[in-house]
Design an enzyme around this catalytic site. Structure first.
Site, short mmCIF file in Angstrom:
data_model
loop_
_atom_site.label_atom_id
_atom_site.label_comp_id
_atom_site.label_asym_id
_atom_site.label_seq_id
_atom_site.Cartn_x
_atom_site.Cartn_y
_atom_site.Cartn_z
N SER A 105 -9.73 1.75 2.85
CA SER A 105 -8.85 2.51 2.00
C SER A 105 -7.81 1.66 1.25
O SER A 105 -7.25 2.13 0.27
CB SER A 105 -8.10 3.55 2.84
OG SER A 105 -7.26 2.95 3.77
N LYS A 159 0.85 -1.19 0.00
CA LYS A 159 0.00 0.00 0.00
C LYS A 159 0.89 1.25 0.00
O LYS A 159 1.94 1.26 0.66
CB LYS A 159 -0.89 -0.03 1.25
CG LYS A 159 -1.96 1.06 1.30
CD LYS A 159 -2.84 0.88 2.53
CE LYS A 159 -3.94 1.92 2.61
NZ LYS A 159 -4.81 1.73 3.80
N SER A 211 -9.90 -0.61 7.06
CA SER A 211 -9.29 -0.41 5.74
C SER A 211 -8.58 -1.62 5.14
O SER A 211 -8.20 -1.58 3.97
CB SER A 211 -8.32 0.77 5.78
OG SER A 211 -9.03 1.98 5.78
#
Lengths: 98, 472
Positions: free
Chosen positions: B151, B76, B175
């Site tokens: 997210s 990420k 997330s």
């Protein structure tokens, strides 16, 4: 609940410019979220202690020893600053010239 | 079927498979899928292939086995990888190159992993749909008209589309688990402090944790075991003293009635309940016993989260001032450098949360909002402590609905926040939680079941999660 002046004040405190065209939507959105979180007022909390941490940690103090910092590490961090000169970060003057 | 990480790493170690072949295969997949899915912000093709060839060379000259030997893993974009851009999907950090590796990256590399690229996300991890990225949206590989969740939407979509063997995400309020559920993959939010946050671009420090997104529960376990552990660079990290006994003949699963009420999509409810019934009925090896429980403060979790999180966001993001890193608007006036850089660097949702947090922490509101929320947080934690006296694991849906369409929830921030309603409690209490695929909706969209466990008892979650996979 949230006024236009509040938004202006928050913008100053948070150091984020808010444009005139954005004020109304922001005011509406913040109010919407605050209305939603208001329900917390109904929770019976009495004298419950406020949460501090998950795992029952206590403060850890490190010994006050000088550490060797690798110059390349310093350079890496300083280089990340938009304005820099050798090993210094450059900042516009804090005080205005008279 | 794709091999598990364990099998693939073993095959690389004994020369049956090369890391180069594994890495080439995921890049081939990326070339095919990225035009539509857009899971990645950047692919590290040349460095990854070079690293893979080095792994293969070490194997040829007699190097030993490692848990992630030659395995392609995506990261990420809020976890720093030395020498690479780390933008947190924000304009603010568009040109920021990390000068060091996050602790989790060091540990992945030590275990033999190959970092294949950085994945898309909601800006600074604020969002539930990846629509808040400054660099375009990621699409759900199961239905390109729908969001992948967020997210960590890019990480979940990359795993689901076969563009990497596994990925790292971060979880502040759901997330990792929410996008994993919506993309039909496995996501683990570890216990707070089980995994070092050093090198994670902070959102809300009392809630943030890094964890794996994978195809199987076993893969998540392998990666978790590599990245977990105490780190001198993150003083909130903890180590479990004793490994829990994994031979219990019975695991008691609590079903909190508060998690199955209004707002829950009927097909999600059905899939989760079916899975729980099948778990109870299965008798192979050890038994599962279901028990209805109550978590009385569950309904307060989301409003509590939306006070604590923005408060922490507003302080953490103060460091993005146009001086230290990234975007800087030129001005002779220092104050204007701050206000203009933060205006043009941050997207709408980030600005909204910083202003909200500023409001919550300002004099006169601090006690009414922040202290009140921290008291409720204590009570939510106490709810779990009490529940874990009578059950070992708590089960719930991961999300209230399957993946929604782009733009469906963009106009009302609270509508979007409600997608995290079942996941935020685990962050507030700091307990581990695992999302496992448990079925498909009539429209062919994945559904996830969430298992929450006692502090540092991830192992029990893996055990239950593997059993769920047997039914799929």
């Amino acid at each position: 609940m949230i006024s236009k002046q509040d938004i202006q004040k928050l913008s100053e405190l948070a150091r984020i410019e808010v444009r005139e065209s954005e004020v109304e939507k922001l005011r509406h959105d913040l109010e919407r979220v605050l209305e939603y979180v208001e329900q917390l007022g109904r929770a019976e909390t009495g004298t419950v202690e406020a949460f501090t941490n998950v795992t029952g940690m206590t403060n850890v103090a490190t010994s006050d020893d000088a550490r060797v910092v690798v110059p390349a590490d310093v350079a890496g961090l300083v280089d990340a600053a938009p304005g820099h000169d050798q090993s210094f970060v450059k900042v516009p003057s804090v005080w205005k010239k008279r | 079927m794709t091999p598990t990480i364990k099998d693939a790493a073993a095959a690389v170690a004994n020369g049956d498979m090369t890391s180069e072949a594994l890495v080439r295969k995921v890049f081939e997949m990326s070339h095919e899928k990225e035009n539509t899915v857009h899971a990645f912000l950047e692919l590290y093709e040349s460095s990854a292939l070079k690293e893979a060839c080095m792994v293969d060379e070490v194997v040829r000259t007699g190097g030993g086995a490692k848990p992630l030997l030659g395995i392609p893993i995506a990261i990420k974009d809020n976890i720093v990888v030395s020498g690479h851009l780390a933008s947190a999907a924000s304009r603010m950090l568009e040109t920021y190159h990390a000068s060091y590796d996050a602790t989790v990256i060091k540990r992945l590399r030590d275990a033999g992993a190959i970092i294949v690229g950085r994945t898309n996300m909601d800006e600074f991890a604020m969002g539930s749909s990846t629509e808040n990225s400054a660099y375009g949206t990621t699409k759900n590989p199961h239905d390109l008209s729908r969001i992948p969740g967020g997210s960590s939407g890019g990480s979940a979509a990359a795993v689901a589309a076969g563009e990497c063997a596994a990925a790292l995400g971060s979880d502040t309020g759901g997330s990792i688990r929410q996008p994993a559920a919506l993309c039909g993959v496995v996501g683990l939010k570890p216990t707070y402090g089980a995994v070092s946050r050093h090198g994670l671009i902070a959102m809300a420090s009392s809630l943030d944790v890094i964890g794996p997104i994978t195809k199987t529960v076993e893969d998540a376990e392998v990666i978790f075991n590599v990245i977990k552990g105490k780190d001198p660079l993150d003083s909130t990290t903890v180590e479990r003293a004793v490994i829990p006994e994994q031979s219990a003949k019975e695991i008691r699963i609590g079903i909190p009635k508060e998690y199955f009420g209004a707002g829950l999509h009927p097909e999600v409810k059905q899939a989760v309940e079916n899975t729980l019934q099948k778990l109870q009925a299965s008798s192979a090896g050890w038994r599962i016993k279901l028990k209805e429980i109550s978590l009385p403060y569950a309904d307060y979790a989301l409003p509590c989260y939306y006070i604590i999180m923005p408060a922490e966001v507003s302080t953490n993001l103060a460091r993005f001032d146009g001086i230290r890193y990234g975007l800087s608007e030129k001005s002779d006036d220092l104050l204007e450098v701050y206000t203009k850089s933060r205006r043009s660097g941050f997207g709408e949702e980030v600005r909204r949360r910083v202003l909200l947090g500023t409001y919550i922490l300002s004099a006169g509101y601090y006690d009414a909002y922040y202290i009140k929320a921290q008291q409720v947080r204590s009570l939510i934690k106490r709810d779990f402590e009490k529940a874990f006296e009578e059950v070992d694991v708590i089960a719930s849906p991961t999300t209230p609905t399957p993946a929604f369409k782009f733009g469906e929830k963009s106009n009302d921030p609270v509508e979007m926040y409600l997608s995290d309603i079942y996941t935020v409690s685990a962050n507030l209490a700091g307990i581990p939680a695992l999302s496992v695929p448990c079925g498909m909706s009539s429209e062919g969209l994945p559904i996830g079941i969430q298992f929450m466990g006692r502090w540092l008892e991830e192992d029990t979650l893996f055990r239950v999660g593997k059993k769920v996979e047997e039914f799929q």
